[in-house]
Structure formats: C-alpha cells, structure tokens
Design an enzyme around this catalytic site. Sequence first.
Site, PDB file in Angstrom:
ATOM      1  N   HIS A   1       0.853  -1.218   0.000  1.00 59.09           N
ATOM      2  CA  HIS A   1       0.000   0.000   0.000  1.00 59.09           C
ATOM      3  C   HIS A   1       0.872   1.244   0.000  1.00 59.09           C
ATOM      4  CE1 HIS A   1      -3.199   2.812   1.312  1.00 59.09           C
ATOM      5  NE2 HIS A   1      -4.009   1.921   0.822  1.00 59.09           N
ATOM      6  N   PHE A   2       1.391   1.689  -0.967  1.00 56.53           N
ATOM      7  CA  PHE A   2       1.433   1.151  -2.322  1.00 56.53           C
ATOM      8  C   PHE A   2       2.899   1.004  -2.697  1.00 56.53           C
ATOM      9  CE2 PHE A   2      -2.408   3.811  -2.087  1.00 56.53           C
ATOM     10  CZ  PHE A   2      -3.375   2.887  -2.430  1.00 56.53           C
TER      11      PHE A   2
END
Length: 165
Positions: free
Chosen positions: A67-68
């Site tokens: 993420h991410f």
Amino acid sequence: MNDAPAAPHESAAPAASVLLSTAELQKLIPHRWPFLLVDRVVEEDRERRYIRAEKAVTATEWFFGGHFPGLPVVPGVIQVEALAQTMAVYVAREPGFGDRIGLFAGIDECRFKRIVQPGDRMTLEVTMEKLGRRFGRGRAVASVDGEVCCEARISFVIPPAEALR
C-alpha cells in the site's frame, strides 16, 4: 568550516513528555506488534475526557509493502485503528474497565484529509462523548504537524465475557 551547533528548527515543537510508554500500553490493551499502532501517550485530561497519543510512522511498517509499492501511504483503516487503540487506552484506565475488551460498534462521519507517509508522526487525539458500562463513543482526530489527516466519531461495545471465548 563552521563548527557551531546548528540552530533548532524554529517550527519544531518541544518534545512531549511521555505519560505511558509502549511497554505500559501493552499492559492496558491486548494489541501487539505488528498491530500495536500507538507508540506512547503524551497527554491525558480526565476532566475533559481527553487523551493524546503519538505514532511514529516508519518506512518499515508492514502495510507499506502492498500500500502502495513505490508510493507508501498509511491506509485509512490503519489511521482509524490507531485512533481506536488510543480510545481503548483511555477506557482501560477508567475504573472497572481494565480487563475488558471493546469492539468497534461504529465509525461515523469519517473523513480523510491528508496522506500519511513514512517519516510522519501522527498525533492521535480522542475526546470521549459517552462512556457507559457496555458502550462508548468519542470524537477522534489524527493529525501530522497540526494538519488533520483523519477525523471520525468512533463507537465501541463491550460484549459479555462469554461472547469472546
């Protein structure tokens, strides 16, 4: 070459005193690494029903891998969970609540206003609005450098002990 010590950054806030360390938090709430999302409590005012804690966001947080990739952003659900854990610490210090576990009952009016990334220090503030034997609700605000990143009204319920077996 100048050997004089560097002047402190003018906008840097003074270091907050620690009321509860990570080890002390672990005596109050059941969360453990990697899901303990509060590093320390720095202020508590029982008269105002208020608590302020902090979470230093590091590049090695377990959730950043997905993420991410290449753009690490603290997920909103993690921000809300950090606020809920802060509330849990407040409640655990109330007489009669120390060994009871609260579960989410609601997350209302939740808004995300700023991204949180590695290197940020989240300030986690909760003001209790209601606290009964089995239910509680509070206003919660997470911020970084005085800028709100997440705010919500969080509710919890304390189920009967036999429900958690």
